[in-house]
Each structure stands twice: as structure tokens, then as C-alpha cells.
Design a protein around this motif. Structure first.
Motif, PDB file in Angstrom:
ATOM      1  N   TRP A  86      41.387  24.139  34.598  1.00 38.05           N
ATOM      2  CA  TRP A  86      41.379  25.233  35.578  1.00 38.05           C
ATOM      3  C   TRP A  86      42.732  25.402  36.269  1.00 38.05           C
ATOM      4  O   TRP A  86      43.534  24.480  36.291  1.00 38.05           O
ATOM      5  N   PRO A  87      42.937  26.568  36.882  1.00 38.35           N
ATOM      6  CA  PRO A  87      44.223  26.805  37.558  1.00 38.35           C
ATOM      7  C   PRO A  87      44.361  25.974  38.833  1.00 38.35           C
ATOM      8  O   PRO A  87      43.366  25.698  39.509  1.00 38.35           O
ATOM      9  N   ASN A  88      45.583  25.578  39.129  1.00 31.02           N
ATOM     10  CA  ASN A  88      45.869  24.919  40.407  1.00 31.02           C
ATOM     11  C   ASN A  88      46.602  25.905  41.324  1.00 31.02           C
ATOM     12  O   ASN A  88      46.806  27.072  40.972  1.00 31.02           O
ATOM     13  N   VAL A  89      47.037  25.428  42.471  1.00 33.44           N
ATOM     14  CA  VAL A  89      47.643  26.290  43.497  1.00 33.44           C
ATOM     15  C   VAL A  89      48.828  27.091  42.968  1.00 33.44           C
ATOM     16  O   VAL A  89      49.079  28.226  43.378  1.00 33.44           O
ATOM     17  N   ASP A  90      49.569  26.483  42.017  1.00 38.13           N
ATOM     18  CA  ASP A  90      50.825  27.094  41.570  1.00 38.13           C
ATOM     19  C   ASP A  90      50.624  28.260  40.600  1.00 38.13           C
ATOM     20  O   ASP A  90      51.560  29.014  40.339  1.00 38.13           O
ATOM     21  N   ALA A  91      49.401  28.394  40.077  1.00 38.78           N
ATOM     22  CA  ALA A  91      49.164  29.453  39.087  1.00 38.78           C
ATOM     23  C   ALA A  91      49.278  30.843  39.714  1.00 38.78           C
ATOM     24  O   ALA A  91      49.534  31.822  39.015  1.00 38.78           O
ATOM     25  N   HIS A  92      49.034  30.933  41.025  1.00 44.75           N
ATOM     26  CA  HIS A  92      48.973  32.275  41.625  1.00 44.75           C
ATOM     27  C   HIS A  92      50.158  32.638  42.508  1.00 44.75           C
ATOM     28  O   HIS A  92      50.525  33.813  42.643  1.00 44.75           O
ATOM     29  N   SER A  93      50.775  31.633  43.139  1.00 49.07           N
ATOM     30  CA  SER A  93      51.669  31.950  44.258  1.00 49.07           C
ATOM     31  C   SER A  93      52.836  32.851  43.856  1.00 49.07           C
ATOM     32  O   SER A  93      53.187  33.783  44.582  1.00 49.07           O
ATOM     33  N   GLY A  94      53.438  32.592  42.698  1.00 49.78           N
ATOM     34  CA  GLY A  94      54.616  33.360  42.293  1.00 49.78           C
ATOM     35  C   GLY A  94      54.349  34.851  42.193  1.00 49.78           C
ATOM     36  O   GLY A  94      55.171  35.671  42.637  1.00 49.78           O
ATOM     37  N   ALA A  95      53.189  35.218  41.653  1.00 48.76           N
ATOM     38  CA  ALA A  95      52.892  36.650  41.474  1.00 48.76           C
ATOM     39  C   ALA A  95      52.840  37.365  42.823  1.00 48.76           C
ATOM     40  O   ALA A  95      53.257  38.524  42.947  1.00 48.76           O
ATOM     41  N   LEU A  96      52.330  36.668  43.842  1.00 49.51           N
ATOM     42  CA  LEU A  96      52.271  37.277  45.185  1.00 49.51           C
ATOM     43  C   LEU A  96      53.679  37.469  45.742  1.00 49.51           C
ATOM     44  O   LEU A  96      54.008  38.502  46.326  1.00 49.51           O
TER      45      LEU A  96
ATOM     46  N   VAL B 154      48.272  39.858  35.253  1.00 53.07           N
ATOM     47  CA  VAL B 154      48.531  38.852  34.204  1.00 53.07           C
ATOM     48  C   VAL B 154      47.966  37.500  34.653  1.00 53.07           C
ATOM     49  O   VAL B 154      47.316  36.791  33.870  1.00 53.07           O
ATOM     50  N   VAL B 155      48.203  37.146  35.930  1.00 53.58           N
ATOM     51  CA  VAL B 155      47.685  35.870  36.463  1.00 53.58           C
ATOM     52  C   VAL B 155      46.159  35.829  36.332  1.00 53.58           C
ATOM     53  O   VAL B 155      45.586  34.813  35.922  1.00 53.58           O
ATOM     54  N   TRP B 156      45.506  36.957  36.643  1.00 57.25           N
ATOM     55  CA  TRP B 156      44.039  36.982  36.563  1.00 57.25           C
ATOM     56  C   TRP B 156      43.572  36.925  35.104  1.00 57.25           C
ATOM     57  O   TRP B 156      42.566  36.296  34.801  1.00 57.25           O
ATOM     58  N   ASP B 157      44.319  37.592  34.213  1.00 56.79           N
ATOM     59  CA  ASP B 157      43.934  37.539  32.792  1.00 56.79           C
ATOM     60  C   ASP B 157      44.138  36.131  32.227  1.00 56.79           C
ATOM     61  O   ASP B 157      43.348  35.665  31.405  1.00 56.79           O
ATOM     62  N   LEU B 158      45.200  35.474  32.676  1.00 58.33           N
ATOM     63  CA  LEU B 158      45.416  34.089  32.232  1.00 58.33           C
ATOM     64  C   LEU B 158      44.242  33.212  32.674  1.00 58.33           C
ATOM     65  O   LEU B 158      43.786  32.332  31.935  1.00 58.33           O
TER      66      LEU B 158
ATOM     67  N   LYS C   3      43.963  34.464  45.374  1.00 60.83           N
ATOM     68  CA  LYS C   3      43.348  35.562  44.627  1.00 60.83           C
ATOM     69  C   LYS C   3      42.645  36.518  45.609  1.00 60.83           C
ATOM     70  O   LYS C   3      42.768  37.744  45.506  1.00 60.83           O
ATOM     71  N   VAL C   4      41.940  35.928  46.562  1.00 57.69           N
ATOM     72  CA  VAL C   4      41.251  36.744  47.575  1.00 57.69           C
ATOM     73  C   VAL C   4      42.274  37.577  48.358  1.00 57.69           C
ATOM     74  O   VAL C   4      42.057  38.767  48.626  1.00 57.69           O
ATOM     75  N   PHE C   5      43.402  36.956  48.680  1.00 57.59           N
ATOM     76  CA  PHE C   5      44.462  37.690  49.404  1.00 57.59           C
ATOM     77  C   PHE C   5      44.936  38.874  48.558  1.00 57.59           C
ATOM     78  O   PHE C   5      45.052  40.001  49.046  1.00 57.59           O
ATOM     79  N   ALA C   6      45.191  38.594  47.274  1.00 55.65           N
ATOM     80  CA  ALA C   6      45.692  39.666  46.390  1.00 55.65           C
ATOM     81  C   ALA C   6      44.664  40.785  46.270  1.00 55.65           C
ATOM     82  O   ALA C   6      45.008  41.968  46.289  1.00 55.65           O
ATOM     83  N   GLU C   7      43.383  40.400  46.160  1.00 50.43           N
ATOM     84  CA  GLU C   7      42.338  41.429  46.035  1.00 50.43           C
ATOM     85  C   GLU C   7      42.306  42.325  47.274  1.00 50.43           C
ATOM     86  O   GLU C   7      42.049  43.522  47.177  1.00 50.43           O
TER      87      GLU C   7
ATOM     88  N   PRO D 203      38.368  25.221  39.517  1.00 45.42           N
ATOM     89  CA  PRO D 203      39.485  26.035  40.005  1.00 45.42           C
ATOM     90  C   PRO D 203      39.859  25.617  41.430  1.00 45.42           C
ATOM     91  O   PRO D 203      38.984  25.389  42.264  1.00 45.42           O
ATOM     92  N   ASP D 204      41.125  25.516  41.666  1.00 46.61           N
ATOM     93  CA  ASP D 204      41.654  25.055  42.957  1.00 46.61           C
ATOM     94  C   ASP D 204      41.332  26.092  44.042  1.00 46.61           C
ATOM     95  O   ASP D 204      41.674  27.279  43.888  1.00 46.61           O
ATOM     96  N   PRO D 205      40.665  25.698  45.131  1.00 47.16           N
ATOM     97  CA  PRO D 205      40.381  26.689  46.191  1.00 47.16           C
ATOM     98  C   PRO D 205      41.647  27.328  46.767  1.00 47.16           C
ATOM     99  O   PRO D 205      41.581  28.410  47.343  1.00 47.16           O
ATOM    100  N   ARG D 206      42.790  26.685  46.574  1.00 42.81           N
ATOM    101  CA  ARG D 206      44.043  27.295  47.045  1.00 42.81           C
ATOM    102  C   ARG D 206      44.422  28.446  46.112  1.00 42.81           C
ATOM    103  O   ARG D 206      45.017  29.434  46.534  1.00 42.81           O
ATOM    104  N   PHE D 207      44.082  28.324  44.809  1.00 40.40           N
ATOM    105  CA  PHE D 207      44.243  29.443  43.866  1.00 40.40           C
ATOM    106  C   PHE D 207      43.319  30.577  44.304  1.00 40.40           C
ATOM    107  O   PHE D 207      43.735  31.743  44.410  1.00 40.40           O
TER     108      PHE D 207
END
Ligand code: CMX
Length: 437
Positions: A369-379, A347-351, A332-336, A324-328
Motif C-alpha cells: 500500500w501507499p505510504n505518506v510519500d506517495a501523495h505529497s509531491g503531487a499536492l 496519476v497518484v490516484w491511478d497508481l 487524498k482527502v485534501f486534494a479531493e 494504506p497510510d492514513p497520512r496518504f
């Protein structure tokens, strides 16, 4: 001379001397072999260029001048009362290989502010484009228009000595980075807010001012932008956008035109445009299942359907990473920490729970594994920035920091025109025949 430029000049001239001596003594050393698979397969893993600003490890992920993202979150200066690193600090680190002090970062914020005025000609060029032109098209056009102010180009025309190339590139890079948030925000406001522009706030840092000019006022969004613009900044030298900037820069095209090329490259869906594709794909899923809380079985069905349609799962996979990309993870840590109970984030976390198994089972995907782009949009959606066609521009604003630092280094090192050797398939067949004989 300004303190950053002075430091850079000293470091660069020392390293240039070291490289010269190293090449004189060891220049013919072999550092790797190239297989036919690499020749036909996008040159994966071929060691053929130098990048000082960051190194990408397949397992650990990115390290900027030796520092991981969690380390940078602790070590880089933050805004007053804020927790996220300031991108100014990362730029300083990438450029001179030293963690900056709070005062040095303050100086850089000021310095960029003093260089941030955008020419009316740039706005006029943007205003001549249809308002619904894709934001990345607008960004690339704007960057080319901005190159009319290139110091490098002007000095080159006057007969600049090659020993000064780094200096003119430094000046162009600093000016460009200083102006970029204003240009990017202008694109956003003309595209999605009827051209109602927001004037810069001289009291804000580079990222917070960008957030302000976009028109998103939640203070946590400013924090997000500081993190976002830090973690997207660099991914060593071989990724498509960085490599494009390096290639174009090697022809002595100026920093603006080099970055415009890099942004065209970032605008491909296998690279930076994946950030818009991820959220578009999630929105389509939500519409299809009729709920913002799809079950994991609904996710699996949707993923399998995407694959059956011959499409990739956006935000997953990587040419280098194998974890998993540390940028992802940073997002995730920011969102948490900042975001509670957001359906799209969930949804991003379930994916993240279901995609890797499905991709892994295909047997061909090297990194499920997810890359950086998997998370940014949801934020971004959470804070109201829902216009996903714009997302790659945000990536681009950040990427400018890394690739322009590298461009300064390339000119300071006197790296030559890039010109690898291509061969035809017929040459390959003949080579194989000759070597079997
Ligand atoms: N979904 C479906 N299939 C995938 C896949 C994904 N996310 N990732 C890789 N594959 C497939 C490839 O398409 C390839 O299939 P074929 O052999 O049929 O052509 C096979 O798996 C092997 O590919 P790979 O060696 O694992 O991956 P590459 O190094 O060739 O490509 C990347 C890397 C990123 C282009 C690819 O993983 C991908 O297309 N991902 C989705 C797009 C994406 O998220 N891009 C953003 C990357 C980060 C960034 O630059 O911003």
C-alpha cells in the motif's frame, strides 16, 4: 516559567516517578523475544525503546497521544477561517498530552515568533555552500551551525546539574523549532530563486509564515502546509529519523546536533527522500509516455519496468504499516476538497489503483500500500512548488516537532546512553551449535 514548560515539568516529573517505581517492581519482566531474523533484519518489531508522543499500529496507522489524524482534524485548533489543524496544536499535544485550547495555540505561535530570529552566522554558513548543494545537505549543515547557540551545550560547559537537562533541552527545542521555517525557506530561496529572500510575516502562524517565506501565495497552500506539517510530525520512536535523534540525544549531544543526525537519516531514499523520488519517478513516466494522462496499462508497464530494473516503487511499502497510510489518505482527502482536475494528482490516484496488485503479486512485499510519500509531491506541484529536491526539507521541518518533543521527554526521564549489544555471525553460529548440542 512559561505555561507550556510548567505543564511539561509537572507531567514529566510525575511520569519519571511512575517509571522509577515500575522498574523497581517489574524491571526484570520480559516484554518480547528477539529472533535471528530480527537480529539480521533491521530489528523489525523489537520492543526496545520508549516513545510517549505517538504510537504506530500496522493496521490503523499513526495515533498521536491516542488521536488518529481524522480525530485531530476535528479536535486541534485551526487558523481563523481555516479548516486544517495548526501544527502548534500538535506540538502542544505531543509535549504535554493535552489537547490545547485556541488561546494556548495562539500563545505558542507568539512564543515561537519571539524566538525565531536566525543568526547571521547560520546564513553565512549556508551562503558558503554551492547553491546547487542538495537542500537536505544544506539543512543538515545549517542545523550543526545553529548548534553554536545551544543553551544545553553552554550550560553543560558551566557544570549544569543533570536534573536541569530537560530544561535546557526544552529551551533548545523551542528555539530550534521557532527558527526552522526561516532557515528552510532560506535554503529554498537561495537554491531556486537566486537568493531573493522573503522576510517573515509576524501576523502569520508557524506554517502559514513558512508558506509565505517560500513565496507561494495561494491561501490554500497555507492550509496545505498546516496539514502537511501536522501529519509528518511523528511516527513513533523506532523510525530511522526519530531513532537517530534519540540515539544522538542519548549521548547528551544538543538538540540541534541530534536533529541534524535525524535529518541525515531522513535524507535516505528508503525514508523521507522517497517524497522526492515519487514525483521524479512520475515526471519521468510522463516524459516517457508523452502525456500527463497516462492510461492504467501504461502505468502497469512503467511499474513493471521499474521493478525489472531492480528498483523499488517509491511511495509504496512500509516497515510497520500493513494498510494504506492514513497520512496518504489525509492528503487524498485534501486534494479531493481543494484540488479539482489535476493531472498529476490523478496519476497518484491511478497508481493507488494499480500498484498494490503488482507489488502483492511479487509475493515478498509485506505492505503493497501507499505510504505518506506517495501523495505529497503531487499536492506541492499543484501549488507551484515543483522543485522536488526540496521536498524532504518540508518533511524534516515537520518531523522536528515530534522528535524534539520526544527528546525533551527523554532528558526529563533521564534515559541513559543508548547502547545495544551487537554480535558477530561467528557468535551466532557458535550460539546455534551450543544450543543444538
Ligand atoms: N517496491 C519494490 N519492492 C519493494 C517495495 C516497493 N515499494 N517495498 C518493499 N519491497 C521489497 C523489498 O525491497 C524487499 O525485497 P528483497 O527481499 O528483494 O530485498 C521485500 O519487498 C521485502 O521488504 P518489506 O519487508 O516488505 O519492506 P521493508 O520493511 O524491508 O522496507 C521500505 C520498507 C519502506 C523501505 C520499502 O517498502 C521500500 O523500499 N519502499 C519504497 C521506498 C519508500 O517509499 N520509502 C518511504 C517509506 C516511508 C517513509 O519513511 O517516509
Amino acid at each position: 516559567m512559561n505555561p507550556l514548560k510548567e505543564k511539561f515539568a509537572a507531567k514529566a516529573s510525575a511520569l519519571a516517578g511512575e517509571i522509577k517505581a515500575l522498574l523497581k517492581e517489574k524491571g526484570d519482566t520480559t516484554v518480547g523475544e528477539v529472533t535471528l531474523k530480527q537480529v539480521f533484519g533491521g530489528m523489525r518489531g523489537v520492543k526496545s525503546m520508549i516513545c510517549e508522543t505517538s504510537v504506530l499500529d500496522p493496521i490503523e496507522g499513526i495515533r498521536f497521544r491516542g488521536y488518529s489524524i481524522p480525530e485531530l482534524k476535528k479536535l486541534l485548533p485551526t487558523a481563523e477561517g481555516g479548516k486544517e489543524p495548526l501544527p502548534e496544536g500538535l506540538f502542544w499535544l505531543m509535549l504535554v498530552d493535552e489537547l490545547p485550547t485556541q488561546d494556548q495555540v495562539k500563545w505558542l505561535t507568539e512564543e515561537w515568533r519571539s524566538r525565531s530570529e536566525v543568526s547571521q552566522a547560520t546564513f553565512d554558513v549556508l551562503d558558503s555552500l554551492p547553491a546547487d548543494a542538495h537542500p537536505m545537505v544544506q539543512l543538515c549543515v545549517a542545523l550543526n551551525a545553529m548548534s553554536l547557540d545551544s543553551i544545553f551545550t553552554a550550560r553543560y560547559a558551566e557544570g549544569m546539574n543533570k536534573r536541569e537537562y530537560w530544561d535546557a533541552t526544552f529551551e533548545d527545542s523551542m528555539n530550534l523549532i521557532a527558527k526552522l521555517p526561516r532557515v528552510a525557506a532560506y535554503i529554498y530561496r537561495r537554491t531556486y530563486h537566486n537568493g531573493e529572500h522573503i522576510a517573515p510575516d509576524p501576523n502569520l502562524d508557524w506554517a502559514a509564515n513558512f508558506a509565505h517565506m517560500l513565496g507561494v501565495n495561494d491561501p490554500d497552500f497555507k492550509s496545505l502546509m498546516r496539514l502537511y506539517l501536522t501529519i509528518h510530525a511523528d511516527h513513533e520512536g523506532g523510525n530511522a529519523s526519530a531513532h537517530t535523534v534519540h540515539l544522538i540525544g542519548s549521548t547528551l549531544s544538543n538538540a540541534y546536533m541530534s536533529l541534524a543526525g535525524g535529518m541525515n537519516s531522513l535524507a535516505g531514499p528508503l525514508h523521507g527522500l522517497a517524497n522526492q523520488e515519487v514525483i521524479k519517478w512520475i515526471f519521468e513516466l510522463v516524459e516517457k509516455v508523452g502525456t500527463t494522462k497516462p492510461t492504467k496499462d501504461q502505468l502497469r508497464e512503467y511499474i513493471n519496468q521499474t521493478l525489472a530494473n531492480g528498483q523499488v516503487i517509491p511511495g509504496y511499502g512500509h516497515a510497520v504499516l500493513r494498510q494504506p497510510d492514513p497520512r496518504f489518505t489525509a492528503q487524498k482527502v485534501f486534494a479531493e476538497e481543494y484540488i479539482k482536475d489535476d493531472d498529476i494528482v490523478q496519476v497518484v490516484w491511478d497508481l493507488f489503483d494499480v500498484v498494490p496488485d503488482i507489488l502483492g503479486a511479487l509475493g515478498k512485499v509485506k505492505n503493497p500500500w501507499p505510504n505518506v510519500d506517495a501523495h505529497s509531491g503531487a499536492l506541492l506541484v499543484h501549488y507551484g512548488l515543483k522543485e522536488y529536491s526540496y521536498y524532504t526539507v518540508l518533511f524534516g521541518v515537520s518531523r522536528a516537532l515530534g522528535v524534539l518533543s520526544s527528546l525533551c521527554w527523554s532528558r526529563a526521564m533521564g534515559f541513559p546512553l543508548e547502547r545495544p549489544k551487537s554480535v558477530s555471525t561467528e557468535w551466532v553460529k557458535n550460539f546455534l551449535n551450543d544450543n543444538q548440542a
